[in-house]
Design an enzyme around this catalytic site. Structure first.
Site, mmCIF file in Angstrom:
data_model
loop_
_atom_site.group_PDB
_atom_site.id
_atom_site.type_symbol
_atom_site.label_atom_id
_atom_site.label_comp_id
_atom_site.label_asym_id
_atom_site.label_seq_id
_atom_site.Cartn_x
_atom_site.Cartn_y
_atom_site.Cartn_z
ATOM 1 N N HIS A 66 8.747 4.495 0.713
ATOM 2 C CA HIS A 66 9.163 4.961 -0.615
ATOM 3 C C HIS A 66 10.684 5.002 -0.702
ATOM 4 O O HIS A 66 11.290 4.471 -1.654
ATOM 5 C CB HIS A 66 8.568 6.352 -0.852
ATOM 6 C CG HIS A 66 9.064 7.033 -2.100
ATOM 7 N ND1 HIS A 66 8.250 7.263 -3.187
ATOM 8 C CD2 HIS A 66 10.272 7.567 -2.433
ATOM 9 C CE1 HIS A 66 8.941 7.874 -4.134
ATOM 10 N NE2 HIS A 66 10.175 8.078 -3.686
ATOM 11 N N GLU A 67 11.316 5.602 0.292
ATOM 12 C CA GLU A 67 12.769 5.719 0.273
ATOM 13 C C GLU A 67 13.447 4.376 0.541
ATOM 14 O O GLU A 67 14.527 4.100 0.002
ATOM 15 C CB GLU A 67 13.231 6.764 1.297
ATOM 16 C CG GLU A 67 12.728 8.161 1.004
ATOM 17 C CD GLU A 67 13.077 8.644 -0.397
ATOM 18 O OE1 GLU A 67 14.162 8.270 -0.904
ATOM 19 O OE2 GLU A 67 12.281 9.364 -0.999
ATOM 20 N N HIS A 70 13.773 2.602 -2.752
ATOM 21 C CA HIS A 70 14.960 3.059 -3.486
ATOM 22 C C HIS A 70 16.216 2.382 -2.932
ATOM 23 O O HIS A 70 17.063 1.880 -3.683
ATOM 24 C CB HIS A 70 15.138 4.575 -3.321
ATOM 25 C CG HIS A 70 14.205 5.407 -4.137
ATOM 26 N ND1 HIS A 70 14.035 5.246 -5.495
ATOM 27 C CD2 HIS A 70 13.401 6.453 -3.779
ATOM 28 C CE1 HIS A 70 13.162 6.146 -5.938
ATOM 29 N NE2 HIS A 70 12.766 6.876 -4.916
#
Length: 265
Positions: A66-67, A70
């Protein structure tokens, strides 16, 4: 020169290749996820502990990805320094606050079975031009959770009727439910969370200043909203409705939640 730089090391757009390599920490998490999944499948030893390792390691892998989503979108949008901050190595210990990023989400998973948003990469917003790019950076993380949700649900719609022990599919069902709750939570327009950060660039200067004032307290605001019986009840009604719509069996993820609490039985 940064901590990643070594004489003669190949560069990618001025950044050492080491900044793009998966960290040993992430690779260890992936190995633990695969190994614990195999142990659960074979029902080796204490199967409840196997499911615990399977779900927790799988959840941590998803937090890292998820990170990473980003970070990689931010990098491609213009924030080249994000590579030097270690975010493209998928190392969870590089996040701005490991306690909020790793420990708290795992505790919430164990106690409440909720996929709490975790992790935090610091993005240099000044290096990224255009409001759309800022929105895409914020959207990238939740999009990863949505993709994981759909992939896991697809496996659950096919797998349990074909082969494998119930404990394995229960663990996978819980992982799917965690991804679903994380998807919904991350898309809520709460200041400081991904959903709020997606709309922040499009606000008027007056509302943007107000948003930035509340953004540091996003987690506290989220807990306050979920703690409210009316709001929290509607949130979980919506999540359960989505789970039913996707065909995610409540029996599986509830069994998974029971199994990971291995200390209770």
């Amino acid at each position: 020169m940064t901590g990643h730089d070594r004489p003669g090391e190949p560069l990618v757009l001025g950044v050492p290749r080491a900044a793009f390599r998966p960290s040993p920490v992430f690779l260890a998490l992936v190995a633990l996820f695969v190994t614990s999944g195999a142990l659960t499948w074979q029902r080796f030893g204490n199967v409840r502990f196997d499911v615990f390792l399977f779900v927790v390691s799988g959840w941590l892998v998803s937090l890292c990805l998820h990170e990473y989503a980003h970070a990689v979108v931010a990098y491609r949008s213009g924030d080249r320094d994000i590579a030097h901050r270690g975010y493209l190595t998928l190392n969870p210990f590089k996040y701005t606050n490991p306690l909020l990023s790793i420990v708290l989400p795992v505790i919430v998973v164990l106690l409440g079975g909720i996929g709490l948003p975790g992790g935090a990469v610091w993005v240099d917003r000044h290096a990224i031009p255009g409001r759309l790019r800022h929105t895409l950076v914020s959207l990238a993380g939740p999009a990863t959770n949505v993709l994981f949700t759909l992939l896991l649900v697809a496996a659950l719609l096919i797998g349990p009727g074909v082969a494998g022990p119930t404990e394995f599919w229960a663990g996978l069902g819980l992982l799917a439910f965690l991804q679903l709750t994380a998807s919904v939570l991350n898309l809520l327009p709460v200041p400081g969370l991904d959903g709020g950060n997606m709309i922040q660039p499009w606000l008027s200067p007056q509302y943007r200043r107000m948003y930035d004032l509340f953004a540091p307290f996003g987690f506290i605001l989220l807990f306050a909203l979920l703690w409210n019986p009316a709001i929290g009840g509607r949130f979980f009604d919506a999540v359960f409705w989505l789970a039913d719509l996707l065909g995610l069996s409540p029996g599986l993820y509830l069994l998974g939640l029971e199994l990971i609490r291995f200390w209770q039985g």
